[in-house]
Design an enzyme around this catalytic site. Structure first.
Site, PDB file in Angstrom:
ATOM      1  N   LYS A 137       0.843  -1.191   0.000  1.00  0.00           N
ATOM      2  CA  LYS A 137       0.000   0.000   0.000  1.00  0.00           C
ATOM      3  C   LYS A 137       0.882   1.246   0.000  1.00  0.00           C
ATOM      4  O   LYS A 137       1.986   1.235   0.566  1.00  0.00           O
ATOM      5  CB  LYS A 137      -0.860   0.047   1.268  1.00  0.00           C
ATOM      6  CG  LYS A 137      -1.912  -1.016   1.407  1.00  0.00           C
ATOM      7  CD  LYS A 137      -2.636  -0.849   2.746  1.00  0.00           C
ATOM      8  CE  LYS A 137      -3.670  -1.924   2.985  1.00  0.00           C
ATOM      9  NZ  LYS A 137      -4.832  -1.799   2.091  1.00  0.00           N
TER      10      LYS A 137
ATOM     11  N   ARG B 117      -9.731 -11.951   2.818  1.00  0.00           N
ATOM     12  CA  ARG B 117     -10.565 -13.073   2.358  1.00  0.00           C
ATOM     13  C   ARG B 117      -9.810 -14.391   2.416  1.00  0.00           C
ATOM     14  O   ARG B 117     -10.417 -15.459   2.521  1.00  0.00           O
ATOM     15  CB  ARG B 117     -11.079 -12.773   0.955  1.00  0.00           C
ATOM     16  CG  ARG B 117     -10.031 -12.707  -0.135  1.00  0.00           C
ATOM     17  CD  ARG B 117     -10.522 -11.980  -1.380  1.00  0.00           C
ATOM     18  NE  ARG B 117     -10.659 -10.555  -1.138  1.00  0.00           N
ATOM     19  CZ  ARG B 117     -11.059  -9.680  -2.059  1.00  0.00           C
ATOM     20  NH1 ARG B 117     -11.368 -10.094  -3.282  1.00  0.00           N
ATOM     21  NH2 ARG B 117     -11.173  -8.408  -1.772  1.00  0.00           N
TER      22      ARG B 117
END
Length: 459
Positions: A239, A313
């Site tokens: 990020k 996830r």
């Protein structure tokens, strides 16, 4: 925090009268001329959030008018604990149980302050005498659970890693005599939780699966799963620094799961509760999992890693597969999963995805009833093909980036049986700015609605 609701009604208690703009004229008409003149002189109009102080014979505050939009608005009184002078206050209004409970809960939530690292200001919060009609149990459950979420999310990663998250679960288990198992590090591989291990192995703070159980085994199984990414750098798909600034909140799903477990256990609901939290840090190291790696999962499906920043996830899929193996009567997961949900619905509305229409309707209706709203997004089957992989059973992301929240839900759905009533809440878990009762920082979103559904179905 709840100490602000333990004031005793005594001679020093100040009367607090809620007034709407529409109702102010009638209230003034019933007052002595001197009071009416004073209120008009100070410019009080009943605007929501405003106050007017009425002096007693000795010059001290004897009465407070509080402008509200409606007396049963959850946040009507939430700004008062911080804005009123220290002391005890008693609401002077005919409140039914719903309005009284909301007033007390709003006051309690407005009395929260995260002060672990900073000396609190000298001025404390104003105290409220418990409204006579309030459901004290409901207020205590919701307030303590919400503050648990806020405390866990607000704590920086230096003090809230996987081990500390497990300790929070241990504290909860000890309080309610629940069982707790924590599977750590290499044991995750030995016990067949390979995706959790893969995401968390790069951190020196070992990944783990937190597994709390409580209640009578003969009661209906209710299982709550929470994403516990204690810090998310994005992994090798790193990020930018601006996107990491609030990544301490990426364990917000885990905080919600533990808080919902607290509410269930506090209420003594007749359920067999299980709370599963995969807890990891997604950091960069020589053994970080990589783009295009193919990961095994507990369900037996293989996953191609399209992006290491879609790690939530991956850890959830192992936990959901384990949760589903027991065929619970209800399965709910909470996750700070996708920026796409925030773009679609903003920070206040969790995205709900659900494989059961009745459950989805119950959750959205409960959200409206308890002022904890959410919005349903479809598990749109045609989008599933975007997760196809040429080398594995499924990819963890799509190539085009469309419908990011929905495709995340579709990925998770692969790990839940069709017959298991399952709801996925993609929640932001954060207030970007302060409002009455909702300080800037960690926030519980969807928590009270989920509890209301569980209590109604099984209580």
């Amino acid at each position: 925090m709840l100490a602000t609701l333990l004031a005793v009604d005594g001679p020093d208690t100040v009367v607090l009268t809620p007034v709407t703009k529409a109702g102010l004229a009638d209230w003034l008409a019933a007052q002595p001329p001197a009071i009416a003149s004073w209120v008009k002189a100070v410019g009080f109009t009943g605007e929501a959030g405003s106050t007017a102080f009425l002096p007693g014979p000795d010059g001290a505050v004897a009465h407070v008018l509080a402008g509200v939009s409606a007396v049963d608005d959850l946040w009507a009184f939430a700004g008062l604990p911080a804005s009123l002078p220290a002391g005890s206050y008693k609401i002077d209004a005919a409140l039914d149980e719903r309005a009284a409970t909301r007033a007390a809960l709003g006051w309690a939530l407005g009395s929260y302050r995260f002060s672990r690292y900073k000396k609190p200001p000298a001025k404390g919060f104003a105290n409220l005498v418990w409204p006579a009609e309030a459901d004290r149990g409901e207020v205590e459950r919701a307030a303590t659970a919400t503050c648990l979420v806020r405390d866990l999310v607000n704590t920086p990663a230096c003090d809230m890693g996987p081990a500390e998250l497990a300790q929070a679960a241990q504290d909860l288990a000890a309080e309610f005599d629940a069982g707790l198992e924590v599977i750590v590090g290499q044991d995750l591989l030995d016990r067949d939780y390979p995706a959790i291990h893969a995401v968390g192995r790069a951190s020196p703070r070992a990944p783990r699966l937190i597994d709390l159980r409580w209640g009578n085994p003969q009661h209906p199984k209710v299982t709550i799963v929470g994403k516990g990414v204690c810090f998310d750098t994005g992994g090798l798909d790193l990020k930018p620094s601006s996107a990491m600034l609030i990544m301490k909140k990426d364990m917000g799903g885990a905080a919600h799961a533990l808080a919902l477990g607290r509410m269930i256990m506090m209420a003594g609901l007749p359920v067999r509760l299980r709370v599963l939290v995969p807890a990891v840090e997604n950091v960069v190291s020589g053994n970080s999992f990589k783009p295009q790696d193919v990961l095994k999962t507990r369900k037996g499906l293989t996953v191609e890693v399209g992006n290491t920043d879609a790690e939530g996830r991956l850890i959830l899929c192992d936990a959901l597969a384990e949760a589903d193996s027991e065929k619970p009567a209800l399965l709910i997961d909470f996750a700070t999963l996708t920026g796409a949900a925030r773009v679609a619905l903003g920070p206040d509305l969790p995205a709900l995805m659900c494989n059961d229409d009745a459950l989805a309707n119950d959750l959205t209706e409960a959200g409206t009833e308890v002022d904890d709203p959410m919005w349903r997004l479809p598990l749109w089957a045609p989008y599933r093909k975007g997760l196809d992989s040429k080398v594995a059973d499924i990819n963890n992301v799509t190539a085009n980036g469309f419908a990011g929240a929905i495709t995340a839900g579709l990925f998770l759905q692969e790990f839940v049986s069709k017959g298991t009533p399952w709801a996925h809440l993609d929640t932001y878990a954060w207030n970007g700015s302060a409002r009455p009762g909702r300080p800037e920082g960690g926030e519980a979103l969807g928590l009270r609605a989920a509890y209301a559904v569980i209590a109604k179905r099984f209580g």
